[in-house]
Design a protein around this motif. Structure first.
Motif, short mmCIF file in Angstrom:
data_model
loop_
_atom_site.label_atom_id
_atom_site.label_comp_id
_atom_site.label_asym_id
_atom_site.label_seq_id
_atom_site.Cartn_x
_atom_site.Cartn_y
_atom_site.Cartn_z
N LYS A 183 0.83 -1.20 0.00
CA LYS A 183 0.00 0.00 0.00
C LYS A 183 0.87 1.25 0.00
O LYS A 183 0.62 2.20 -0.74
CB LYS A 183 -0.92 -0.01 1.22
N GLN A 184 1.93 1.25 0.83
CA GLN A 184 2.83 2.39 0.89
C GLN A 184 3.55 2.59 -0.45
O GLN A 184 3.71 3.71 -0.92
CB GLN A 184 3.85 2.20 2.01
N ALA A 185 3.94 1.49 -1.07
CA ALA A 185 4.63 1.57 -2.36
C ALA A 185 3.70 2.13 -3.43
O ALA A 185 4.10 2.94 -4.26
CB ALA A 185 5.16 0.20 -2.76
N ALA A 186 2.45 1.68 -3.39
CA ALA A 186 1.48 2.17 -4.38
C ALA A 186 1.23 3.66 -4.20
O ALA A 186 1.11 4.41 -5.18
CB ALA A 186 0.17 1.39 -4.26
N ALA A 187 1.18 4.10 -2.94
CA ALA A 187 0.98 5.53 -2.68
C ALA A 187 2.16 6.35 -3.18
O ALA A 187 1.98 7.43 -3.77
CB ALA A 187 0.77 5.75 -1.18
N LYS A 188 3.39 5.85 -2.96
CA LYS A 188 4.58 6.55 -3.45
C LYS A 188 4.60 6.60 -4.98
O LYS A 188 4.95 7.61 -5.57
CB LYS A 188 5.85 5.87 -2.95
N ALA A 189 4.21 5.50 -5.60
CA ALA A 189 4.21 5.44 -7.06
C ALA A 189 3.18 6.42 -7.62
O ALA A 189 3.44 7.11 -8.62
CB ALA A 189 3.90 4.02 -7.54
N LYS A 190 2.03 6.48 -6.98
CA LYS A 190 0.98 7.39 -7.44
C LYS A 190 1.40 8.84 -7.27
O LYS A 190 1.18 9.67 -8.14
CB LYS A 190 -0.32 7.12 -6.68
N ALA A 191 2.03 9.14 -6.12
CA ALA A 191 2.51 10.50 -5.86
C ALA A 191 3.59 10.91 -6.86
O ALA A 191 3.66 12.07 -7.26
CB ALA A 191 3.03 10.60 -4.44
#
Length: 118
Positions: free
Chosen positions: A70-78
């Motif tokens: 989830k954290q990785a997906a948030a970083k990728a989206k940002a």
């Protein structure tokens, strides 16, 4: 040193598992660091893949894996990273011609057992 044969085997098995676990942990850490430094689609998919492998081998808990993903997906989206183009077998199988569907086979009723005599 163990004397019993099964204890000797456990030492060998534990040694192999330790080596395998350390390799998996190292690849997980490397993938997460690579993604942190450069959050692009390829690094993101590699990090997720390594997280899944670590869960499958029992190195990290599934809830921790979910949190990391989830954290990785948030970083990728940002970062505006687009997912890497995934060429899977499922995608290529859909484009291929499908064979004719098989007709379902009717199940036979189980044979009745004779009543027991008293």
């Amino acid at each position: 040193m163990p004397i019993i044969k099964s204890a000797k085997k456990r030492v060998k098995v534990a040694k192999k598992a330790t080596i395998r676990n350390s390799k998996t942990k190292r690849s997980l850490k490397t993938a997460l660091k690579a993604f942190t430094t450069k959050p692009d689609g390829k690094n993101h998919s590699t990090a997720q893949s390594n997280i899944d492998k670590a869960v499958k081998k029992g190195l990290i808990h599934k809830n921790k894996a979910a949190r990391l993903k989830k954290q990785a997906a948030a970083k990728a989206k940002a970062a505006g990273a687009k997912p890497a183009a995934a060429t899977t077998k499922k995608a290529t199988a859909k484009s291929a011609a499908k064979p004719a569907a098989k007709k379902p086979v009717a199940k036979k009723a189980p044979a009745k057992k004779p009543a027991a005599k008293k």
